[in-house]
Design an enzyme around this catalytic site. Structure first.
Site, PDB file in Angstrom:
ATOM      1  N   GLU A   1     -14.243  62.668 -19.339  1.00 45.70           N
ATOM      2  CA  GLU A   1     -12.815  62.785 -19.636  1.00 45.70           C
ATOM      3  C   GLU A   1     -12.608  63.245 -21.063  1.00 45.70           C
ATOM      4  OE1 GLU A   1     -10.508  59.356 -18.681  1.00 45.70           O
ATOM      5  OE2 GLU A   1      -8.794  60.000 -19.880  1.00 45.70           O
TER       6      GLU A   1
ATOM      7  N   ASP B   1     -12.517  44.992 -19.101  1.00 41.92           N
ATOM      8  CA  ASP B   1     -11.242  44.615 -18.471  1.00 41.92           C
ATOM      9  C   ASP B   1     -11.479  43.407 -17.577  1.00 41.92           C
ATOM     10  OD1 ASP B   1     -10.040  46.885 -19.580  1.00 41.92           O
ATOM     11  OD2 ASP B   1     -10.443  48.102 -17.795  1.00 41.92           O
TER      12      ASP B   1
ATOM     13  N   ASP C   1      -3.478  56.742 -14.819  1.00 42.78           N
ATOM     14  CA  ASP C   1      -3.906  56.156 -16.088  1.00 42.78           C
ATOM     15  C   ASP C   1      -2.678  56.150 -16.995  1.00 42.78           C
ATOM     16  OD1 ASP C   1      -6.485  56.804 -18.590  1.00 42.78           O
ATOM     17  OD2 ASP C   1      -5.125  55.141 -18.240  1.00 42.78           O
TER      18      ASP C   1
ATOM     19  N   ASP D   1       0.870  58.374 -22.099  1.00 41.48           N
ATOM     20  CA  ASP D   1       0.474  57.702 -20.843  1.00 41.48           C
ATOM     21  C   ASP D   1       1.704  57.189 -20.087  1.00 41.48           C
ATOM     22  OD1 ASP D   1      -2.544  56.195 -22.272  1.00 41.48           O
ATOM     23  OD2 ASP D   1      -2.192  58.182 -21.408  1.00 41.48           O
TER      24      ASP D   1
ATOM     25  N   HIS E   1     -12.624  49.151 -16.858  1.00 39.53           N
ATOM     26  CA  HIS E   1     -13.666  49.172 -17.879  1.00 39.53           C
ATOM     27  C   HIS E   1     -14.415  47.854 -17.714  1.00 39.53           C
ATOM     28  CE1 HIS E   1     -10.349  51.504 -19.738  1.00 39.53           C
ATOM     29  NE2 HIS E   1     -11.301  52.208 -20.297  1.00 39.53           N
TER      30      HIS E   1
ATOM     31  N   ASP F   1      -6.894  61.690 -13.807  1.00 36.54           N
ATOM     32  CA  ASP F   1      -6.000  60.687 -14.416  1.00 36.54           C
ATOM     33  C   ASP F   1      -4.601  61.267 -14.465  1.00 36.54           C
ATOM     34  OD1 ASP F   1      -7.997  58.919 -16.971  1.00 36.54           O
ATOM     35  OD2 ASP F   1      -7.954  58.845 -14.769  1.00 36.54           O
TER      36      ASP F   1
ATOM     37  N   ASP G   1      -0.658  60.122 -27.429  1.00 36.29           N
ATOM     38  CA  ASP G   1      -0.980  59.932 -26.012  1.00 36.29           C
ATOM     39  C   ASP G   1      -0.021  58.910 -25.405  1.00 36.29           C
ATOM     40  OD1 ASP G   1      -3.987  58.753 -24.283  1.00 36.29           O
ATOM     41  OD2 ASP G   1      -2.272  59.920 -23.600  1.00 36.29           O
TER      42      ASP G   1
ATOM     43  N   MET H   1     -13.810  53.705  -8.972  1.00 33.47           N
ATOM     44  CA  MET H   1     -14.287  54.179 -10.274  1.00 33.47           C
ATOM     45  C   MET H   1     -14.461  53.021 -11.233  1.00 33.47           C
ATOM     46  SD  MET H   1     -13.137  54.827 -13.615  1.00 33.47           S
ATOM     47  CE  MET H   1     -11.469  55.406 -13.828  1.00 33.47           C
TER      48      MET H   1
ATOM     49  N   GLU I   1      -7.069  64.472 -17.599  1.00 35.88           N
ATOM     50  CA  GLU I   1      -5.864  63.628 -17.663  1.00 35.88           C
ATOM     51  C   GLU I   1      -4.675  64.485 -18.089  1.00 35.88           C
ATOM     52  OE1 GLU I   1      -5.928  59.627 -19.358  1.00 35.88           O
ATOM     53  OE2 GLU I   1      -4.113  60.122 -20.460  1.00 35.88           O
TER      54      GLU I   1
ATOM     55  N   LYS J   1     -10.199  64.437 -24.428  1.00 33.46           N
ATOM     56  CA  LYS J   1      -8.948  64.157 -25.142  1.00 33.46           C
ATOM     57  C   LYS J   1      -9.109  64.789 -26.520  1.00 33.46           C
ATOM     58  CE  LYS J   1      -5.948  60.272 -26.475  1.00 33.46           C
ATOM     59  NZ  LYS J   1      -5.801  58.793 -26.432  1.00 33.46           N
TER      60      LYS J   1
ATOM     61  N   HIS K   1      -3.759  64.240 -21.778  1.00 35.94           N
ATOM     62  CA  HIS K   1      -4.756  64.761 -22.724  1.00 35.94           C
ATOM     63  C   HIS K   1      -4.761  66.285 -22.762  1.00 35.94           C
ATOM     64  CE1 HIS K   1      -7.073  60.724 -22.240  1.00 35.94           C
ATOM     65  NE2 HIS K   1      -5.816  60.583 -22.613  1.00 35.94           N
TER      66      HIS K   1
HETATM   67  C1  DIG Z   1      -7.911  56.920 -21.566  1.00 32.03           C
HETATM   68  O1  DIG Z   1      -7.205  57.983 -21.028  1.00 32.03           O
HETATM   69  C2  DIG Z   1      -9.187  56.689 -20.824  1.00 32.03           C
HETATM   70  C3  DIG Z   1      -9.558  55.238 -20.815  1.00 32.03           C
HETATM   71  O2  DIG Z   1      -8.424  54.522 -20.430  1.00 32.03           O
HETATM   72  C4  DIG Z   1     -10.585  55.166 -19.735  1.00 32.03           C
HETATM   73  O3  DIG Z   1     -11.849  55.155 -20.322  1.00 32.03           O
HETATM   74  C5  DIG Z   1     -10.409  56.414 -18.924  1.00 32.03           C
HETATM   75  C6  DIG Z   1     -10.454  56.065 -17.488  1.00 32.03           C
HETATM   76  O4  DIG Z   1      -9.580  56.796 -16.728  1.00 32.03           O
HETATM   77  N1  DIG Z   1      -9.175  57.010 -19.412  1.00 32.03           N
HETATM   78 MN    MN Z   2      -7.549  58.523 -18.936  1.00 32.37          MN
HETATM   79 MN    MN Z   3      -4.266  58.902 -22.066  1.00 36.13          MN
END
Ligand code: DIG
Ligand code: MN
Ligand code: MN
Length: 394
Positions: free
Chosen positions: A183, A59, A293, A259, A56, A247, A257, A90, A219, A185, A222
């Site tokens: 993406e 970051d 991710d 992760d 990001h 992701d 979530d 990316m 993802e 969610k 998600h």
């Molecule tokens: C969360 O799953 C999102 C954020 O971390 C980011 O914007 C995106 C990038 O893969 N995934």
């Molecule tokens: Mn993600």
């Molecule tokens: Mn996530």
């Protein structure tokens, strides 16, 4: 450990700076790990065999940093990339941390917030281009609501479309060949997030002015949070040429979530996902970055973070080997051939209507009781998949 499952840059594994940089904080406790310096993240990921890092904007460049500070940070980061050989496939924008996004970014009811979000995304895209990114991910973490009294969802979708159409046109106007990956969610951090699944995003893309440059970034966590199949979401995206990024992580259905480390929860789902991405069984493979991710358990210290990163990559490679063996298994091929058999050449009849095909269809001697009589042997087929997954069948 030279067992054929240690990753190399050729495997295209990437990690977000925020993933291995995650300090273990959660809503019920502060960070448990010290901040890992950026250069050490690059060195350790390169040592582990990663292909690249994603980020990001914030970051790398702190929110509110001036141009001179930004340029110094970026120059230092680019040196780290050059020294380690890592790439940045990316980039994305943090449109969720600063309180300005408390009511959303592209879907905020205040047009000044929407304008601020678009401007921030433009700067993040410029940073991504400077670092060599070809894909820009948009995760609308705050694009949602806790109450539908706040706004008409149709306005939110329209504002989201306006902002993306604006950013697509601006990107093309700069002469950049970028692809946007949306993406989805379903919730968290908002009560409900708009465009909650990859399926919602695929339709939304069809309504955009420059939909040809837009795809999805599904993802695992998600899709799994609401109990949906990541394999089916990814397959639908691949089937229409819209899987622009992915992701990878682990997740248990019905939880926040998580992760988690890739493959650490639904191993069977990860097995079939890797089989799909690798194109076994003679289908086209996904050739983009394999992005994790995810982050290490809060229980871990920095050594545990690198255990986590290596575990993500090794699991992917192990599952790829097991899935390849499954598709090369003669008994598997025999069961699949039998269940797809078309000895009387019926399938072509349904590939495009004509009066002749309709007449041929009407004339087919189809006996539903006879068709119902044969079992599909999926019990044996799935047992074979599980035995390959378990490593009990070579
Ligand atoms: C969360 O799953 C999102 C954020 O971390 C980011 O914007 C995106 C990038 O893969 N995934
Ligand atoms: Mn993600
Ligand atoms: Mn996530």
């Amino acid at each position: 450990m030279a067992d054929g499952f240690d990753p190399t840059p050729a495997d295209r594994f990437t990690f977000g700076l925020w993933t291995v940089g995650n300090r273990g904080a959660d809503p019920f406790g502060g960070p448990v790990r010290a901040k890992i310096p950026l250069r050490r993240i690059l060195d350790k990921l390169a040592e582990a065999g990663a292909h690249g890092v994603n980020l990001h904007d914030n970051d790398l460049v702190p929110f509110g940093a001036g141009a001179a500070e930004r340029d110094l940070i970026v120059a230092d980061f680019k040196q780290g990339l050059a020294d380690t050989g890592l790439v940045v496939p990316m980039a994305t924008t943090n449109l969720f941390s600063h309180p300005v996004f408390r009511d959303g970014a592209f879907t905020a009811s205040d047009p000044k917030v929407r304008a601020y979000a678009v401007r921030k995304a433009m700067s993040a895209i410029e940073l991504g281009v400077e670092l060599g990114a070809s894909t820009i991910v948009f995760w609308g973490g705050r694009e949602g609501t806790e109450t539908d009294a706040a706004r008409d969802c149709r306005d939110a979708i329209g504002w989201f479309r306006q902002c993306l159409d604006f950013l697509c046109a601006w990107t093309k106007d700069q002469g950049w060949e970028l692809r946007f990956a949306l993406e989805a969610k379903p919730n968290e951090p908002r009560g409900d997030i708009y465009l909650a699944t990859t399926g919602h995003m695929l339709h939304f893309i069809s309504t955009l002015e420059h939909g040809e440059m837009c795809g999805v970034n599904p993802e695992v966590a998600h899709e799994n949070m609401p109990g949906l199949s990541m394999v089916h979401a990814v397959a639908q995206a691949m089937e229409c040429g819209k899987l622009f990024h992915i992701d990878l992580n682990g997740q248990r259905i019905g939880r926040y979530d998580q992760d988690l480390r890739f493959g650490s929860e639904d191993a069977k789902g990860a097995f079939f996902l890797v089989r799909l991405l690798e194109g076994f069984g003679g289908r086209p493979a996904y050739t983009g970055p394999l992005h994790f991710d995810a982050h290490a358990y809060r229980s871990e210290d920095e050594d545990g973070v690198w255990d986590f990163a290596k575990g993500c990559m090794r699991t992917y490679k192990i599952l790829a080997a097991r899935a390849r063996a499954f598709d090369q298994d003669a008994e598997v091929q025999q069961i699949l051939a039998a269940s797809h058999a078309d000895p009387d050449g019926v399938a072509p009849l349904l590939k495009g209507y004509s009066a002749a095909s309709a007449a041929a269809l009407a004339a087919l001697p189809l006996d539903p009781d006879a068709l119902a009589a044969t079992g599909k042997r999926y019990e044996r087929l799935d047992q074979l998949a599980m035995e390959h997954l378990f490593g009990a069948r070579g």
